[in-house]
Scaffold this motif. Structure first.
Motif, PDB file in Angstrom:
ATOM      1  N   GLU A  36      -8.834   5.330 -10.916  1.00  0.00           N
ATOM      2  CA  GLU A  36      -9.564   4.252 -10.241  1.00  0.00           C
ATOM      3  C   GLU A  36      -8.668   3.031 -10.054  1.00  0.00           C
ATOM      4  N   LEU A  37      -7.900   2.702 -11.080  1.00  0.00           N
ATOM      5  CA  LEU A  37      -6.988   1.567 -10.982  1.00  0.00           C
ATOM      6  C   LEU A  37      -5.911   1.802  -9.927  1.00  0.00           C
ATOM      7  N   ARG A  38      -5.378   3.006  -9.896  1.00  0.00           N
ATOM      8  CA  ARG A  38      -4.371   3.338  -8.872  1.00  0.00           C
ATOM      9  C   ARG A  38      -4.967   3.197  -7.479  1.00  0.00           C
ATOM     10  N   ALA A  39      -6.188   3.690  -7.287  1.00  0.00           N
ATOM     11  CA  ALA A  39      -6.837   3.603  -5.981  1.00  0.00           C
ATOM     12  C   ALA A  39      -7.089   2.144  -5.608  1.00  0.00           C
ATOM     13  N   PHE A  40      -7.528   1.338  -6.564  1.00  0.00           N
ATOM     14  CA  PHE A  40      -7.771  -0.087  -6.295  1.00  0.00           C
ATOM     15  C   PHE A  40      -6.472  -0.793  -5.916  1.00  0.00           C
ATOM     16  N   ALA A  41      -5.400  -0.542  -6.688  1.00  0.00           N
ATOM     17  CA  ALA A  41      -4.109  -1.160  -6.386  1.00  0.00           C
ATOM     18  C   ALA A  41      -3.603  -0.719  -5.023  1.00  0.00           C
ATOM     19  N   LYS A  42      -3.781   0.555  -4.711  1.00  0.00           N
ATOM     20  CA  LYS A  42      -3.333   1.075  -3.423  1.00  0.00           C
ATOM     21  C   LYS A  42      -4.101   0.429  -2.274  1.00  0.00           C
ATOM     22  N   ARG A  44      -5.051  -2.484  -2.149  1.00  0.00           N
ATOM     23  CA  ARG A  44      -4.515  -3.834  -1.998  1.00  0.00           C
ATOM     24  C   ARG A  44      -3.041  -3.829  -1.596  1.00  0.00           C
ATOM     25  N   GLY A  45      -2.468  -2.626  -1.451  1.00  0.00           N
ATOM     26  CA  GLY A  45      -1.086  -2.520  -0.997  1.00  0.00           C
ATOM     27  C   GLY A  45      -0.050  -2.465  -2.110  1.00  0.00           C
ATOM     28  N   TYR A  46      -0.468  -2.127  -3.315  1.00  0.00           N
ATOM     29  CA  TYR A  46       0.447  -2.059  -4.449  1.00  0.00           C
ATOM     30  C   TYR A  46       0.355  -0.706  -5.133  1.00  0.00           C
ATOM     31  N   GLU A  50       4.100  -0.699 -10.159  1.00  0.00           N
ATOM     32  CA  GLU A  50       4.756  -1.929  -9.715  1.00  0.00           C
ATOM     33  C   GLU A  50       4.093  -3.150 -10.353  1.00  0.00           C
ATOM     34  N   LEU A  51       2.780  -3.160 -10.411  1.00  0.00           N
ATOM     35  CA  LEU A  51       2.058  -4.279 -11.004  1.00  0.00           C
ATOM     36  C   LEU A  51       2.310  -4.369 -12.501  1.00  0.00           C
TER      37      LEU A  51
END
Length: 104
Positions: A36-42, A44-46, A50-51
Motif C-alpha cells: 500500500e505504501l509503495r502504491a501511495f508513493a508511486k 505521488r511520483g516516488y 527513494e523516500l
C-alpha cells in the motif's frame, strides 16, 4: 468460538497453534502495508525506497556537542563534559587542581 466445549488437550493444541498463526498473519499484514505504501508513493511520483533513503540521510546529521573543558597547556586535549572523564582530566583533579580551571 466456544472454548468451553473443548478438552484440555484440544485447548493446549490450540494454544500452541496461536503464536505461529499470529506470526504468519503479522508477516502478511506487513507485506500488505508495504505494498500500500509503495502504491501511495508511486501515485505521488516516488519510489518508497527513494523516500526512505532521503529520510535516513536526514537522521544521520547530528548535533556536535561543544567542548566544555580544555587543557590550559595543550589545546588539543578537550572534553565535552559527557561520558567518562579522560585520563588527563582525572590526572588534573588528582593533582589537587580544580576542574573549573579547565572550563572554556
Amino acid at each position: 468460538m466456544d472454548l468451553s466445549s473443548l478438552s484440555v488437550s484440544q485447548l493446549r493444541d490450540l494454544q500452541q497453534q496461536i503464536p505461529a498463526e499470529i506470526k504468519r498473519r503479522e508477516a502478511q499484514e506487513k507485506v500488505n502495508v508495504l505494498n500500500e505504501l509503495r502504491a501511495f508513493a508511486k501515485s505521488r511520483g516516488y519510489a518508497i525506497e527513494e523516500l526512505l533513503a532521503k529520510e535516513a540521510k536526514v537522521k544521520v546529521s547530528g548535533n556536535k556537542v561543544k567542548v566544555k573543558y580544555r587543557h590550559p597547556e595543550n589545546a588539543e586535549l578537550e572534553w565535552t563534559g559527557r561520558g567518562r572523564k579522560p585520563k588527563w582530566v582525572e590526572a588534573w583533579v588528582a593533582d589537587g587542581k580544580s576542574l573549573e580551571n579547565l572550563l572554556v
